[in-house]
Motif scaffolding. Sequence first.
Motif, PDB file in Angstrom:
ATOM      1  N   GLY A  42       0.811  -1.216   0.000  1.00 10.67           N
ATOM      2  CA  GLY A  42       0.000   0.000   0.000  1.00 10.67           C
ATOM      3  C   GLY A  42       0.842   1.262   0.000  1.00 10.67           C
ATOM      4  O   GLY A  42       0.504   2.249  -0.650  1.00 10.67           O
ATOM      5  N   SER A  43       1.946   1.238   0.722  1.00 10.23           N
ATOM      6  CA  SER A  43       2.851   2.396   0.763  1.00 10.23           C
ATOM      7  C   SER A  43       3.496   2.637  -0.592  1.00 10.23           C
ATOM      8  O   SER A  43       3.619   3.784  -1.040  1.00 10.23           O
ATOM      9  N   LEU A  44       3.900   1.559  -1.248  1.00  6.17           N
ATOM     10  CA  LEU A  44       4.472   1.677  -2.591  1.00  6.17           C
ATOM     11  C   LEU A  44       3.449   2.272  -3.558  1.00  6.17           C
ATOM     12  O   LEU A  44       3.748   3.213  -4.299  1.00  6.17           O
ATOM     13  N   PHE A  45       2.231   1.735  -3.541  1.00  7.05           N
ATOM     14  CA  PHE A  45       1.170   2.210  -4.418  1.00  7.05           C
ATOM     15  C   PHE A  45       0.829   3.671  -4.122  1.00  7.05           C
ATOM     16  O   PHE A  45       0.672   4.486  -5.032  1.00  7.05           O
ATOM     17  N   LEU A  46       0.743   4.028  -2.840  1.00  9.79           N
ATOM     18  CA  LEU A  46       0.444   5.414  -2.478  1.00  9.79           C
ATOM     19  C   LEU A  46       1.563   6.351  -2.917  1.00  9.79           C
ATOM     20  O   LEU A  46       1.300   7.469  -3.370  1.00  9.79           O
ATOM     21  N   GLY A  47       2.808   5.901  -2.822  1.00 12.26           N
ATOM     22  CA  GLY A  47       3.918   6.720  -3.312  1.00 12.26           C
ATOM     23  C   GLY A  47       3.812   6.983  -4.805  1.00 12.26           C
ATOM     24  O   GLY A  47       4.017   8.106  -5.272  1.00 12.26           O
ATOM     25  N   MET A  48       3.452   5.955  -5.571  1.00 15.11           N
ATOM     26  CA  MET A  48       3.279   6.119  -7.019  1.00 15.11           C
ATOM     27  C   MET A  48       2.143   7.096  -7.318  1.00 15.11           C
ATOM     28  O   MET A  48       2.287   8.000  -8.145  1.00 15.11           O
ATOM     29  N   LEU A  49       1.018   6.913  -6.637  1.00  8.76           N
ATOM     30  CA  LEU A  49      -0.126   7.799  -6.850  1.00  8.76           C
ATOM     31  C   LEU A  49       0.192   9.235  -6.450  1.00  8.76           C
ATOM     32  O   LEU A  49      -0.205  10.185  -7.130  1.00  8.76           O
ATOM     33  N   THR A  50       0.912   9.391  -5.338  1.00  6.69           N
ATOM     34  CA  THR A  50       1.296  10.723  -4.870  1.00  6.69           C
ATOM     35  C   THR A  50       2.145  11.439  -5.903  1.00  6.69           C
ATOM     36  O   THR A  50       1.921  12.620  -6.208  1.00  6.69           O
ATOM     37  N   SER A  51       3.108  10.732  -6.459  1.00  4.47           N
ATOM     38  CA  SER A  51       3.966  11.325  -7.482  1.00  4.47           C
ATOM     39  C   SER A  51       3.144  11.771  -8.682  1.00  4.47           C
ATOM     40  O   SER A  51       3.312  12.894  -9.184  1.00  4.47           O
ATOM     41  N   LEU A  52       2.270  10.918  -9.138  1.00  4.37           N
ATOM     42  CA  LEU A  52       1.416  11.268 -10.284  1.00  4.37           C
ATOM     43  C   LEU A  52       0.519  12.450  -9.959  1.00  4.37           C
ATOM     44  O   LEU A  52       0.341  13.355 -10.785  1.00  4.37           O
ATOM     45  N   HIS A  53      -0.039  12.467  -8.761  1.00 10.33           N
ATOM     46  CA  HIS A  53      -0.934  13.559  -8.364  1.00 10.33           C
ATOM     47  C   HIS A  53      -0.173  14.879  -8.249  1.00 10.33           C
ATOM     48  O   HIS A  53      -0.639  15.917  -8.743  1.00 10.33           O
ATOM     49  N   LEU A  54       0.982  14.854  -7.623  1.00 11.07           N
ATOM     50  CA  LEU A  54       1.758  16.087  -7.450  1.00 11.07           C
ATOM     51  C   LEU A  54       2.279  16.633  -8.777  1.00 11.07           C
ATOM     52  O   LEU A  54       2.508  17.836  -8.911  1.00 11.07           O
ATOM     53  N   ASN A  55       2.484  15.742  -9.751  1.00  9.03           N
ATOM     54  CA  ASN A  55       2.934  16.171 -11.083  1.00  9.03           C
ATOM     55  C   ASN A  55       1.767  16.431 -12.037  1.00  9.03           C
ATOM     56  O   ASN A  55       1.968  16.537 -13.235  1.00  9.03           O
TER      57      ASN A  55
END
Length: 119
Positions: A42-55
């Motif tokens: 879940g942490s890995l997936f949230l990190g990926m989503l966070t990066s996409l969202h912030l960009n």
Amino acid sequence: MMWLIGIGGALGAGSRYMAGSIISKRIKSSFPLATLLINIAGSLFLGMLTSLHLNHQLMDWIWYLTGIGFCGAFTTFSTFGYEVIQLLNAKKLKDAVIYILGSLFICTFSSYIGILLFN
């Protein structure tokens, strides 16, 4: 927005329950490995989503559904806390410390890797 978070949360909670059941059936251990593995994923997936969202590569509604809703329910701090208390009550101090530090460092590192993958 609240509906998206709720739907994502329901899907995340259900997924967490199913994943936990599958992992626990396949790996018999007194160590709470299922929760640790779920929180790492879940942490890995949230990190990926966070990066996409912030960009600005992830629309807000997808962020609410997946990042806030799904990941918020899929990963679980309350179960982690409960399992730490169970380990301490069973006088498994070494396992409790490994679980606490492992969760903290591995999940944080997993989030960071997820951010790097989509940055």
